[in-house]
Structure formats: C-alpha cells, structure tokens
Design a protein around this motif. Sequence first.
Motif, PDB file in Angstrom:
ATOM      1  N   CYS A 265      62.548  96.422 -16.788  1.00 39.49           N
ATOM      2  CA  CYS A 265      61.140  96.597 -17.156  1.00 39.49           C
ATOM      3  C   CYS A 265      60.607  97.922 -16.629  1.00 39.49           C
ATOM      4  O   CYS A 265      59.899  98.643 -17.331  1.00 39.49           O
ATOM      5  N   ILE A 266      60.947  98.254 -15.386  1.00 38.57           N
ATOM      6  CA  ILE A 266      60.515  99.524 -14.790  1.00 38.57           C
ATOM      7  C   ILE A 266      61.075 100.705 -15.586  1.00 38.57           C
ATOM      8  O   ILE A 266      60.377 101.686 -15.845  1.00 38.57           O
ATOM      9  N   GLU A 267      62.339 100.592 -15.985  1.00 37.23           N
ATOM     10  CA  GLU A 267      62.964 101.662 -16.777  1.00 37.23           C
ATOM     11  C   GLU A 267      62.244 101.853 -18.114  1.00 37.23           C
ATOM     12  O   GLU A 267      62.016 102.987 -18.551  1.00 37.23           O
ATOM     13  N   PHE A 268      61.876 100.756 -18.767  1.00 39.07           N
ATOM     14  CA  PHE A 268      61.144 100.836 -20.036  1.00 39.07           C
ATOM     15  C   PHE A 268      59.782 101.493 -19.844  1.00 39.07           C
ATOM     16  O   PHE A 268      59.338 102.307 -20.664  1.00 39.07           O
ATOM     17  N   ILE A 269      59.107 101.136 -18.753  1.00 35.41           N
ATOM     18  CA  ILE A 269      57.785 101.700 -18.474  1.00 35.41           C
ATOM     19  C   ILE A 269      57.881 103.209 -18.266  1.00 35.41           C
ATOM     20  O   ILE A 269      57.092 103.982 -18.826  1.00 35.41           O
ATOM     21  N   LEU A 270      58.860 103.628 -17.476  1.00 31.40           N
ATOM     22  CA  LEU A 270      59.038 105.058 -17.207  1.00 31.40           C
ATOM     23  C   LEU A 270      59.390 105.819 -18.489  1.00 31.40           C
ATOM     24  O   LEU A 270      58.975 106.972 -18.677  1.00 31.40           O
ATOM     25  N   LYS A 271      60.125 105.162 -19.366  1.00 26.87           N
ATOM     26  CA  LYS A 271      60.481 105.784 -20.636  1.00 26.87           C
ATOM     27  C   LYS A 271      59.242 105.969 -21.514  1.00 26.87           C
ATOM     28  O   LYS A 271      59.086 106.981 -22.198  1.00 26.87           O
ATOM     29  N   LEU A 272      58.335 104.990 -21.472  1.00 27.24           N
ATOM     30  CA  LEU A 272      57.117 105.049 -22.287  1.00 27.24           C
ATOM     31  C   LEU A 272      56.145 106.124 -21.797  1.00 27.24           C
ATOM     32  O   LEU A 272      55.524 106.815 -22.598  1.00 27.24           O
ATOM     33  N   VAL A 273      56.012 106.258 -20.478  1.00 30.50           N
ATOM     34  CA  VAL A 273      55.048 107.236 -19.947  1.00 30.50           C
ATOM     35  C   VAL A 273      55.637 108.647 -19.897  1.00 30.50           C
ATOM     36  O   VAL A 273      54.884 109.636 -19.896  1.00 30.50           O
TER      37      VAL A 273
END
Length: 287
Positions: free
Chosen positions: A193-201
């Motif tokens: 989930c953290i990886e997805f968030i960092l990818k989005l921002v």
Amino acid sequence: MEQKEKVIEAYKRDFAKVADIDVSKMVEKKNGYNYLSWAQAWKEFCKIYPDATYEIIKNVEMNNIPVFGNEQLGYMVYTKVKVGDLEHEMWLPVMDGANMPMKFKSYQYTGWKWENKVKKAVTKTVEAMSIFDINKSTMRCLTKNLAMFGLGLNVYTGEDYPIDENDKPPKDVPATPAKQKQEEKKPFDRQKCIEFILKLVGEDVNRLNAQLEPYGIKGLGEASDIALGVIYDNLSIEEYRNRILKATGEDEEKLKKQLAYHKIEKLEDANIKQLKLIHKYITGGKQ
C-alpha cells in the motif's frame, strides 16, 4: 398540528411499553463492564416497531468511513434511528477497553494502579484504532440510540456500557436493514500500500503532506493501516478524476452522458468504483 399531536401521543404510549422491556438477560459482565448485545436489542426493538430503520452516518471526506474528529480530541461515531416520523440521533467516542479515546496514531498517558495498597502512577498505551474498533463503537452507539426510544434506558442510567461485538444476530432478527454479504478479504499488505501511495504522489511532496496532515503524522511509516487505506483511496480518486478529464478533453457531452448513467451530477460526487467504470468506458479500457 393535529397529526403531529397524534405522533407525540403514540410515542409517549410506546415509550412506556419499550422502557418496560426487561433487558437484564441480554447484559453480560466482562472486565468490570456490562455488555449489551446490539443484535438482541434490535430484535426486541423491531417487535414493537417492525418498520424501524437505522442509519450509520458516514464521513464522505474519509471515503465513507463513519468517524468524525481529529488527532487532538479523538473521534466520534454517529447513528440515527427512525420510527415513522420520529427520529433520534446518538453519538459515541471510539474507545478502547479502558474507555480511553482512540486515534489513528497510538499514544501514551499516565494512569494509576494499586501496588501493596499504594496508588502508583504508570504509563499506559492506547493502541491506534482499527476498522474493528470503529465497527464496535458504531454498533455500541446504535444500542444507545435505541435507549432514546426507551429500550434499556434503565440500564444506561448513571453508566455507559460497551457492546459485546462477538454476539451474533439471531436468525429471527427482522431483515431491516438488509443483511450485508460477508466477503472474505485478503490480509492487508501494508508495504504494498505504501509503495502504491508513493507511486501515485511521485515527487509531489506537498500532495503527500496534505494527506498526512489530518492524522498528525509526518511519514507513511507512522500511519495506521486504516489511515494508509484512506490515503490510498483519496489519491486514487484524484488520479482517476485527472485521467478522466484528460481523456475527455473538450468533449463535455461524453462525460455528461457517463455522469447521467451513474446518476451523479458532477465528477466530484463519484466514488472510486464509479470513477473506474467511467474511465474504462471513456478510454476503451486503456490506462
């Protein structure tokens, strides 16, 4: 006015009837507290009011998770129960087993304990709240809400009681509201989930900070699982809105048709599921 008076008179008559229901057999003692089963309470309530309905107030700014508040004061849940034209609202803080307010981030406080007949100060920890804690507090709030109509009101006099969330609804509980299907979910993958968030921002630090600020944290590592889920959903919604607007360009009619199909007035009102469907239709399935 005459109709209103009839409603009031009926309510007064039924209030006494509901208040006289013996709920003592529904109460259990655990850890020094009395637990009142929400399922049994709803069952008895619907015997008097078969058309009764309840509503859990959802926070649209937190992806419909039903909590309101902040990291300084704590968080509250709200419910409404309606019988005919009469409606009562109730609220309750999200609390742990010691009745301490829970937040998205764990914290410590000074408590007391007796040791060799001497009262000593001790440091205690309140864990970060989870979706289970929110659900438990919400159903506890519903039970208190029913007390506003008289059910178990004598039990609540002078003391507040948690709900036993382990109680399972009896088979003959009226189907109002409709039963929700229980879906098996995969365990929450925090790192993914953290990886997805960092990818989005991406490199937009301000965008990330704007999501962290409501939780009073400085990094994703400090966020609870539920906070991470909300942040991810919020960013996903923003991402799909931008993709849809980019794909439609000046073709406003194409977007309007999709909004009308999903019965929403503007793109900002669409949830993540609707946004994904609109995006899929407009782009022909292209990402």
